[in-house]
Design a protein around this motif. Structure first.
Motif, PDB file in Angstrom:
ATOM      1  N   VAL A  68       0.657  -1.431  -0.008  1.00 31.05           N
ATOM      2  CA  VAL A  68       0.145  -0.280   0.614  1.00 31.05           C
ATOM      3  C   VAL A  68       0.905   1.093   0.113  1.00 31.05           C
ATOM      4  O   VAL A  68       0.586   2.041  -0.941  1.00 31.05           O
ATOM      5  N   LEU A  90       1.404   4.260  -3.309  1.00 24.90           N
ATOM      6  CA  LEU A  90       0.697   5.434  -2.603  1.00 24.90           C
ATOM      7  C   LEU A  90       1.809   6.997  -3.021  1.00 24.90           C
ATOM      8  O   LEU A  90       1.798   7.988  -3.094  1.00 24.90           O
ATOM      9  N   LEU A 102      -6.468   7.385   4.222  1.00 25.51           N
ATOM     10  CA  LEU A 102      -6.904   6.639   2.482  1.00 25.51           C
ATOM     11  C   LEU A 102      -5.567   4.811   3.143  1.00 25.51           C
ATOM     12  O   LEU A 102      -5.910   4.558   2.886  1.00 25.51           O
ATOM     13  N   SER A 103      -4.193   5.433   3.562  1.00 32.85           N
ATOM     14  CA  SER A 103      -3.457   4.407   3.296  1.00 32.85           C
ATOM     15  C   SER A 103      -4.372   3.613   4.704  1.00 32.85           C
ATOM     16  O   SER A 103      -3.294   1.886   4.256  1.00 32.85           O
ATOM     17  N   LEU A 129      -7.544   3.774  -5.896  1.00 25.46           N
ATOM     18  CA  LEU A 129      -7.582   3.906  -5.201  1.00 25.46           C
ATOM     19  C   LEU A 129      -8.207   5.144  -4.990  1.00 25.46           C
ATOM     20  O   LEU A 129      -8.648   5.670  -3.849  1.00 25.46           O
ATOM     21  N   HIS A 135     -10.395   7.092  -1.511  1.00 27.50           N
ATOM     22  CA  HIS A 135      -9.765   8.730  -1.537  1.00 27.50           C
ATOM     23  C   HIS A 135     -11.473   9.335  -1.261  1.00 27.50           C
ATOM     24  O   HIS A 135     -11.195   9.944  -0.671  1.00 27.50           O
ATOM     25  N   LEU A 174      -4.398   7.273  -8.602  1.00 26.47           N
ATOM     26  CA  LEU A 174      -4.565   6.338  -8.055  1.00 26.47           C
ATOM     27  C   LEU A 174      -6.044   6.033  -8.800  1.00 26.47           C
ATOM     28  O   LEU A 174      -6.674   4.986  -8.029  1.00 26.47           O
TER      29      LEU A 174
END
Lengths: 147, 147
Positions: free
Chosen positions: A104, A108, B7-8, B74, B78, B123
């Motif tokens: 992850v 990111l 988010l992570s 992703l 978000h 993302l």
DNA sequence: CTATCATGAAACAGCATAAGTTACGTGAAC
DNA sequence: GTTCACGTAACTTATGCTGTTTCATGATAG
């Protein structure tokens, strides 16, 4: 999350300094930005250390540009302010043991790194002189429109 | 500036949920992330509303995926978290009267917009399934290296 | 039916950082 | 030597994520 407005503020000040004869006191700058003189001194300290402005004490003292506007990019100013964190999002743990978390974080970090590279490139190609020129254009337009 | 790690964290959780049979309780998730169950519920609420996970009360309850990993990017996560501010830097005043400030804000906004576009594109092209695949790759590698 | 488990949600404290403020020291100009 | 202006330290404020407590609600087990 609250945003750091120091870069924006300092750019604003630097353009004004270029269009101003003589030194500008922290008080005068603070009045322009609707803030406090100590905040100005604190923030300008980085620009002084980087050689973009100089300060003088006593009567007639204050802040002056130490360098022509076309020699300073927005990135230079950002760096002079201590290269503050650009992103408001990011991982908690930099060195996770969990492989999922590693995957992850890697994804990111890649995305953020790519975006930051674009930002840095952009900030690095725009000089304060460019901003001043844009200001002049806006000034001419506002004159024409009577706004 | 302190960074938002939601988010992570949520990406981390979602991958683990995919590799887990049955529901995961908020307590279990919190233990994985070294945090609190209420924080998990609060954060997962956005993912639930977006339809990426579902929650069940009572015995054997907890959280489950409501959607295959390859259908969620992703960026989707978000957004589900409320599209939090991406940048830690930015202007103070959005509608300044001062033309200098307008020029500064325009230049900064352009640079930030461009960088954000890159981030969003990035993302948006990576799915949770991609992260899971990367995890599998890391797992295989760690097995080979004996690390 | 009741106890237990787990989420839902409200309320409040903790923490980090930019920002604002006060106070005092230092040096330059009048 | 008085005033002005920066330099710096210390403290307070504001904001938003984070952490914690508490109670309500609903679902399952016995």
């Amino acid at each position: 999350m609250r945003q750091d407005s120091r870069l924006s503020r300092m750019l604003h000040v630097l353009i004004h300094m270029d269009r101003h004869d003589g030194a500008l006191t922290s008080e005068a700058i603070a009045a322009m930005l609707n803030t406090n003189a100590v905040v100005i001194r604190r923030t300008m300290a980085g620009l002084r250390d980087a050689g973009y402005v100089q300060s003088e004490k006593g009567h007639g003292g204050g802040w002056r540009l130490a360098c022509p506007l076309d020699r300073v990019t927005l990135l230079d100013v950002h760096r002079a302010l201590g290269d503050p964190t650009v992103f408001a999002i990011g991982p908690t743990d930099d060195e996770p043991r969990c492989l999922v978390e590693q995957a992850v974080n890697a994804a990111l970090a890649d995305a953020l790194r790519e975006a930051e590279a674009v930002l840095v490139r952009r900030l690095g190609t725009v000089t304060l002189a460019d901003l001043a020129a844009d200001f002049d254009r806006r000034l001419a337009l506002s004159g024409k429109c009577g706004a």
